[in-house]
Every structure is written in C-alpha cells, then in structure tokens.
Design a protein around this motif. Structure first.
Motif, PDB file in Angstrom:
ATOM      1  N   LEU A 141       0.821  -1.220   0.000  1.00  0.00           N
ATOM      2  CA  LEU A 141       0.000   0.000   0.000  1.00  0.00           C
ATOM      3  C   LEU A 141       0.847   1.259   0.000  1.00  0.00           C
ATOM      4  N   ASP A 142       1.902   1.299   0.800  1.00  0.00           N
ATOM      5  CA  ASP A 142       2.731   2.504   0.854  1.00  0.00           C
ATOM      6  C   ASP A 142       3.326   2.823  -0.513  1.00  0.00           C
ATOM      7  N   GLU A 143       3.803   1.815  -1.227  1.00  0.00           N
ATOM      8  CA  GLU A 143       4.376   2.023  -2.559  1.00  0.00           C
ATOM      9  C   GLU A 143       3.317   2.465  -3.572  1.00  0.00           C
ATOM     10  N   ILE A 144       2.150   1.870  -3.469  1.00  0.00           N
ATOM     11  CA  ILE A 144       1.065   2.212  -4.392  1.00  0.00           C
ATOM     12  C   ILE A 144       0.649   3.665  -4.203  1.00  0.00           C
ATOM     13  N   LEU A 145       0.426   4.065  -2.960  1.00  0.00           N
ATOM     14  CA  LEU A 145       0.009   5.445  -2.714  1.00  0.00           C
ATOM     15  C   LEU A 145       1.105   6.439  -3.083  1.00  0.00           C
ATOM     16  N   ALA A 146       2.366   6.094  -2.819  1.00  0.00           N
ATOM     17  CA  ALA A 146       3.475   6.968  -3.213  1.00  0.00           C
ATOM     18  C   ALA A 146       3.554   7.065  -4.733  1.00  0.00           C
ATOM     19  N   GLY A 147       3.341   5.955  -5.420  1.00  0.00           N
ATOM     20  CA  GLY A 147       3.365   5.966  -6.882  1.00  0.00           C
ATOM     21  C   GLY A 147       2.264   6.829  -7.461  1.00  0.00           C
ATOM     22  N   PHE A 148       1.065   6.712  -6.899  1.00  0.00           N
ATOM     23  CA  PHE A 148      -0.038   7.552  -7.365  1.00  0.00           C
ATOM     24  C   PHE A 148       0.198   9.020  -7.008  1.00  0.00           C
ATOM     25  N   ALA A 149       0.770   9.285  -5.851  1.00  0.00           N
ATOM     26  CA  ALA A 149       1.070  10.669  -5.459  1.00  0.00           C
ATOM     27  C   ALA A 149       2.054  11.297  -6.444  1.00  0.00           C
ATOM     28  N   ALA A 150       3.043  10.528  -6.880  1.00  0.00           N
ATOM     29  CA  ALA A 150       4.015  11.033  -7.856  1.00  0.00           C
ATOM     30  C   ALA A 150       3.343  11.360  -9.191  1.00  0.00           C
ATOM     31  N   LEU A 151       2.239  10.701  -9.483  1.00  0.00           N
ATOM     32  CA  LEU A 151       1.479  10.968 -10.709  1.00  0.00           C
ATOM     33  C   LEU A 151       0.446  12.072 -10.503  1.00  0.00           C
ATOM     34  N   GLN A 152       0.411  12.636  -9.307  1.00  0.00           N
ATOM     35  CA  GLN A 152      -0.545  13.673  -8.922  1.00  0.00           C
ATOM     36  C   GLN A 152      -1.985  13.166  -9.019  1.00  0.00           C
ATOM     37  N   ALA A 153      -2.163  11.914  -8.630  1.00  0.00           N
ATOM     38  CA  ALA A 153      -3.489  11.315  -8.613  1.00  0.00           C
ATOM     39  C   ALA A 153      -4.258  11.813  -7.396  1.00  0.00           C
ATOM     40  N   GLY A 154      -5.552  11.816  -7.503  1.00  0.00           N
ATOM     41  CA  GLY A 154      -6.400  12.213  -6.383  1.00  0.00           C
ATOM     42  C   GLY A 154      -7.541  11.245  -6.221  1.00  0.00           C
ATOM     43  N   GLY A 155      -8.369  11.511  -5.231  1.00  0.00           N
ATOM     44  CA  GLY A 155      -9.535  10.681  -5.012  1.00  0.00           C
ATOM     45  C   GLY A 155      -9.197   9.223  -4.771  1.00  0.00           C
ATOM     46  N   CYS A 156      -8.076   8.963  -4.118  1.00  0.00           N
ATOM     47  CA  CYS A 156      -7.667   7.577  -3.879  1.00  0.00           C
ATOM     48  C   CYS A 156      -8.488   6.959  -2.756  1.00  0.00           C
ATOM     49  N   THR A 157      -8.933   5.766  -2.997  1.00  0.00           N
ATOM     50  CA  THR A 157      -9.758   5.019  -2.063  1.00  0.00           C
ATOM     51  C   THR A 157      -9.167   3.625  -1.904  1.00  0.00           C
ATOM     52  N   VAL A 158      -9.143   3.131  -0.669  1.00  0.00           N
ATOM     53  CA  VAL A 158      -8.678   1.774  -0.395  1.00  0.00           C
ATOM     54  C   VAL A 158      -9.803   0.998   0.274  1.00  0.00           C
ATOM     55  N   ILE A 159     -10.041  -0.209  -0.228  1.00  0.00           N
ATOM     56  CA  ILE A 159     -11.055  -1.107   0.329  1.00  0.00           C
ATOM     57  C   ILE A 159     -10.354  -2.418   0.686  1.00  0.00           C
ATOM     58  N   PRO A 160     -10.185  -2.700   1.998  1.00  0.00           N
ATOM     59  CA  PRO A 160      -9.559  -3.968   2.380  1.00  0.00           C
ATOM     60  C   PRO A 160     -10.457  -5.150   2.003  1.00  0.00           C
ATOM     61  N   VAL A 161      -9.827  -6.278   1.699  1.00  0.00           N
ATOM     62  CA  VAL A 161     -10.552  -7.517   1.406  1.00  0.00           C
ATOM     63  C   VAL A 161     -10.036  -8.567   2.379  1.00  0.00           C
ATOM     64  N   TRP A 162     -10.918  -8.999   3.271  1.00  0.00           N
ATOM     65  CA  TRP A 162     -10.545  -9.979   4.287  1.00  0.00           C
ATOM     66  C   TRP A 162     -10.996 -11.369   3.847  1.00  0.00           C
ATOM     67  N   PRO A 163     -10.135 -12.386   4.025  1.00  0.00           N
ATOM     68  CA  PRO A 163     -10.559 -13.743   3.659  1.00  0.00           C
ATOM     69  C   PRO A 163     -11.725 -14.212   4.531  1.00  0.00           C
ATOM     70  N   ARG A 164     -11.673 -13.902   5.837  1.00  0.00           N
ATOM     71  CA  ARG A 164     -12.732 -14.229   6.796  1.00  0.00           C
ATOM     72  C   ARG A 164     -12.755 -13.142   7.860  1.00  0.00           C
ATOM     73  N   ALA A 165     -13.884 -12.970   8.512  1.00  0.00           N
ATOM     74  CA  ALA A 165     -13.988 -11.976   9.583  1.00  0.00           C
ATOM     75  C   ALA A 165     -12.955 -12.283  10.657  1.00  0.00           C
ATOM     76  N   GLY A 166     -12.288 -11.259  11.139  1.00  0.00           N
ATOM     77  CA  GLY A 166     -11.300 -11.422  12.190  1.00  0.00           C
ATOM     78  C   GLY A 166      -9.898 -11.746  11.708  1.00  0.00           C
ATOM     79  N   GLU A 167      -9.724 -11.990  10.404  1.00  0.00           N
ATOM     80  CA  GLU A 167      -8.401 -12.264   9.847  1.00  0.00           C
ATOM     81  C   GLU A 167      -7.836 -11.001   9.210  1.00  0.00           C
ATOM     82  N   ASN A 168      -6.525 -10.944   9.106  1.00  0.00           N
ATOM     83  CA  ASN A 168      -5.889  -9.817   8.449  1.00  0.00           C
ATOM     84  C   ASN A 168      -6.205  -9.816   6.959  1.00  0.00           C
ATOM     85  N   ALA A 169      -6.357  -8.622   6.410  1.00  0.00           N
ATOM     86  CA  ALA A 169      -6.529  -8.486   4.962  1.00  0.00           C
ATOM     87  C   ALA A 169      -5.170  -8.680   4.300  1.00  0.00           C
TER      88      ALA A 169
END
Length: 127
Positions: free
Chosen positions: A48-76
């Motif tokens: 995520l840090d690399e992705i957001l930095a890459g988009f920031a370098a492109l002057q992207a805006g409106g960035c949204t992140v949606i986590p996807v969890w395999p099961r409730a209570g597990e790390n995405a």
C-alpha cells in the motif's frame, strides 16, 4: 522478493512484476486513463505505501482503499485501490469486504458481487 512466486508459469507471469516495476504499471495505467477516469488495482496490502506513493508522484487524487478480508477477524492480505484522474478528493479508507463466512462459503456481500453481478459500492452499502 516479498512473496513466494507461484510454481505454475502462467500464474507466476500474472503475479510477479518481472522487469516492469510497480511504478511502471501505475504510470502505464495512468497514461491510458482519461480525465475523470479511474485506475483500479487489486494488490497485496503490504504494498500500500508504494502504491500510494506511486499515485502521489502521478498527482493522482480521489484515492480510495477497500480492504478484502478472507474471513472476519483475519488480516486483509489483498485490497482494492482506486484513484481518479483530475479528482481533488482526499484519501478515503472505505469499509472492507469479507469474502468467506465461518463455513467457508461466500458472505452475502461477496455473493452479490461474484454471483449476482452487483456493483461493489451497492454490495457494500447493503451490509
């Protein structure tokens, strides 16, 4: 170097960056996107840090992140990332999507997206 490459050749080609780096992929996608359009990624959460930095370098805006969890209570381990061209909206961390219930079947939201063709936003709003 952060993950084990799949043994199967086609999976490896699809999942491993190779000589093109993440910033190369982001730049290519961004250049192909029209004003007001979006770039969507499904990617590992540890990048995520690399992705957001890459988009920031492109002057992207409106960035949204949606986590996807395999099961409730597990790390995405995966997430959806969307950035829009010519959008000055601030970064948003949206409610995530749990894929599987305790029995291993898909959750109602995942079913709506995968089986019934619902839009992601509509399925998440139905929770």
């Amino acid at each position: 170097s952060r993950a084990t490459a799949p043994a199967e050749r086609l999976r490896r080609v699809a999942a491993v960056e190779g000589s093109a780096r993440l910033t190369d992929w982001l730049g290519a996608a961004w250049r192909a996107t029209r004003k007001g359009g979006s770039v969507w990624l499904v990617h590992r959460t540890d990048r995520l840090d690399e992705i957001l930095a890459g988009f920031a370098a492109l002057q992207a805006g409106g960035c949204t992140v949606i986590p996807v969890w395999p099961r409730a209570g597990e790390n995405a381990h995966r997430m959806l990332v969307r950035c829009r061209k010519n959008d000055a909206s601030p970064f948003a961390l949206r409610p995530g999507l749990v894929l599987h219930d305790a029995t291993g079947g898909f959750t109602p939201a995942a079913e709506k997206i995968l089986r019934d063709g619902w839009a992601l936003d509509d399925a998440l709003a139905s929770l």
